[in-house]
Design a protein around this motif. Sequence first.
Motif, short mmCIF file in Angstrom:
data_model
loop_
_atom_site.label_atom_id
_atom_site.label_comp_id
_atom_site.label_asym_id
_atom_site.label_seq_id
_atom_site.Cartn_x
_atom_site.Cartn_y
_atom_site.Cartn_z
N TRP A 91 -7.66 1.16 1.69
CA TRP A 91 -6.59 1.64 0.80
C TRP A 91 -5.72 0.45 0.35
O TRP A 91 -5.47 0.25 -0.84
N LYS A 102 10.63 6.15 -0.43
CA LYS A 102 10.17 6.34 0.95
C LYS A 102 11.30 5.99 1.91
O LYS A 102 11.89 4.91 1.80
N TYR A 132 0.06 9.14 -6.73
CA TYR A 132 -0.59 10.36 -7.20
C TYR A 132 -0.87 10.31 -8.71
O TYR A 132 -1.81 10.95 -9.18
N ILE A 184 -7.45 2.72 6.05
CA ILE A 184 -6.15 2.20 5.60
C ILE A 184 -6.29 0.74 5.14
O ILE A 184 -5.64 0.33 4.17
N ARG A 244 0.85 -1.20 0.00
CA ARG A 244 0.00 0.00 0.00
C ARG A 244 0.87 1.24 0.00
O ARG A 244 1.67 1.43 0.90
N ARG A 245 0.76 2.02 -1.02
CA ARG A 245 1.56 3.24 -1.13
C ARG A 245 0.67 4.38 -1.65
O ARG A 245 -0.42 4.15 -2.18
N THR A 246 1.17 5.59 -1.48
CA THR A 246 0.50 6.77 -2.05
C THR A 246 0.86 6.87 -3.52
O THR A 246 2.04 7.02 -3.86
N LEU A 273 -4.73 9.35 -0.45
CA LEU A 273 -5.71 9.71 0.58
C LEU A 273 -5.73 11.22 0.74
O LEU A 273 -4.69 11.84 0.95
N GLN A 274 -6.91 11.81 0.66
CA GLN A 274 -7.06 13.27 0.77
C GLN A 274 -8.02 13.64 1.90
O GLN A 274 -8.80 12.81 2.36
N HIS A 275 -7.95 14.94 2.29
CA HIS A 275 -8.74 15.42 3.44
C HIS A 275 -9.36 16.79 3.16
O HIS A 275 -9.15 17.74 3.92
C1 LIG Z 1 -3.82 10.08 8.61
C2 LIG Z 1 -3.19 10.36 7.27
C3 LIG Z 1 -3.45 11.54 6.62
C4 LIG Z 1 -2.95 11.79 5.35
N1 LIG Z 1 -3.34 12.89 4.66
C5 LIG Z 1 -2.93 13.07 3.40
C6 LIG Z 1 -3.44 14.15 2.63
O1 LIG Z 1 -4.29 14.92 3.09
N2 LIG Z 1 -2.99 14.31 1.37
C7 LIG Z 1 -2.07 13.45 0.82
O2 LIG Z 1 -1.70 13.64 -0.34
N3 LIG Z 1 -1.60 12.39 1.53
C8 LIG Z 1 -2.01 12.18 2.79
N4 LIG Z 1 -1.58 11.09 3.49
C9 LIG Z 1 -0.60 10.18 2.88
C10 LIG Z 1 0.78 10.31 3.49
O3 LIG Z 1 1.41 11.48 3.02
C11 LIG Z 1 1.58 9.05 3.10
O4 LIG Z 1 0.91 7.92 3.60
C12 LIG Z 1 3.01 9.08 3.63
O5 LIG Z 1 3.77 10.09 3.02
C13 LIG Z 1 3.73 7.75 3.39
O6 LIG Z 1 3.71 7.37 2.03
P1 LIG Z 1 2.99 6.04 1.54
O7 LIG Z 1 1.50 6.24 1.66
O8 LIG Z 1 3.41 5.86 0.12
O9 LIG Z 1 3.44 4.90 2.42
C14 LIG Z 1 -2.08 10.83 4.76
C15 LIG Z 1 -1.80 9.64 5.44
C16 LIG Z 1 -2.35 9.41 6.66
C17 LIG Z 1 -2.08 8.09 7.34
#
Ligand SMILES: Cc1cc2nc3c(=O)[nH]c(=O)nc-3n(C[C@H](O)[C@H](O)[C@H](O)COP(=O)(O)O)c2cc1C
Length: 193
Positions: free
Chosen positions: A133, A182, A18, A130, A14-16, A145-147
């Motif tokens: 995700w 990362k 974009y 999560i 699981r990774r971010t 993940l966005q807020h």
């Molecule tokens: C509680 C939480 C809030 C986060 N909020 C955002 C966000 O608003 N925008 C975003 O682009 N990423 C957000 N992230 C993603 C984190 O930036 C990301 O998980 C972190 O940099 C590690 O990278 P990975 O997801 O590839 O493991 C969030 C992650 C978590 C757990």
Amino acid sequence: MANVQEFLNTIENRRTIYNLKPELPEGITVEDIKETVQRITKNGPSAFNSQPNRALILTGTTHKKVWDSVVNAMPTDNAKMRPKACRDEAYGSVIFFVEEKATQKLQSDFAAFAEVFPACAQQSSGAVQIESWAAVEALGLGCNLQHYNPLVRAALPQDVPTSWTVHSQLIFGVKNGEAGAKEFNENPVKIYN
Ligand SMILES: Cc1cc2nc3c(=O)[nH]c(=O)nc-3n(C[C@H](O)[C@H](O)[C@H](O)COP(=O)(O)O)c2cc1C
């Protein structure tokens, strides 16, 4: 240990992501994503089994409309970039909610713990977010993940109950690039005997 490897791999994978395309991987439907999120939401742990988690999925014109309204609310071109990508490059978004009535009922039933229940709901929501995700990426999609919670809330279809508060948005589509590098901190798990 062998049985848990697949689970750990799913968590590590699981990774971010974009860079997305507004498509689904071959053989995956939005119903598959719905069933995945539904099962995770159903089984998520919660304080006193209060089950506050709710979710819905936006695709098509509803996804575009909601994210367009977030773009329009952003004050600068720079701030518009992320919601624009959500609008134009993603196939859809999972919106995660907490049903506030569940927390209010806990506060009324267990008044002595009233002040901890909002945090309990956040933690329960985080677990479901999560897990979802990781699972949606295991289906072969990319997610981030966005807020943009209040702006998304304001643009949702009218029939979403007002007692549901928005906690996050999981943006999904076909991967159009890999996750960034990362770095990991040292955070050893110690055993004390
Ligand atoms: C509680 C939480 C809030 C986060 N909020 C955002 C966000 O608003 N925008 C975003 O682009 N990423 C957000 N992230 C993603 C984190 O930036 C990301 O998980 C972190 O940099 C590690 O990278 P990975 O997801 O590839 O493991 C969030 C992650 C978590 C757990």
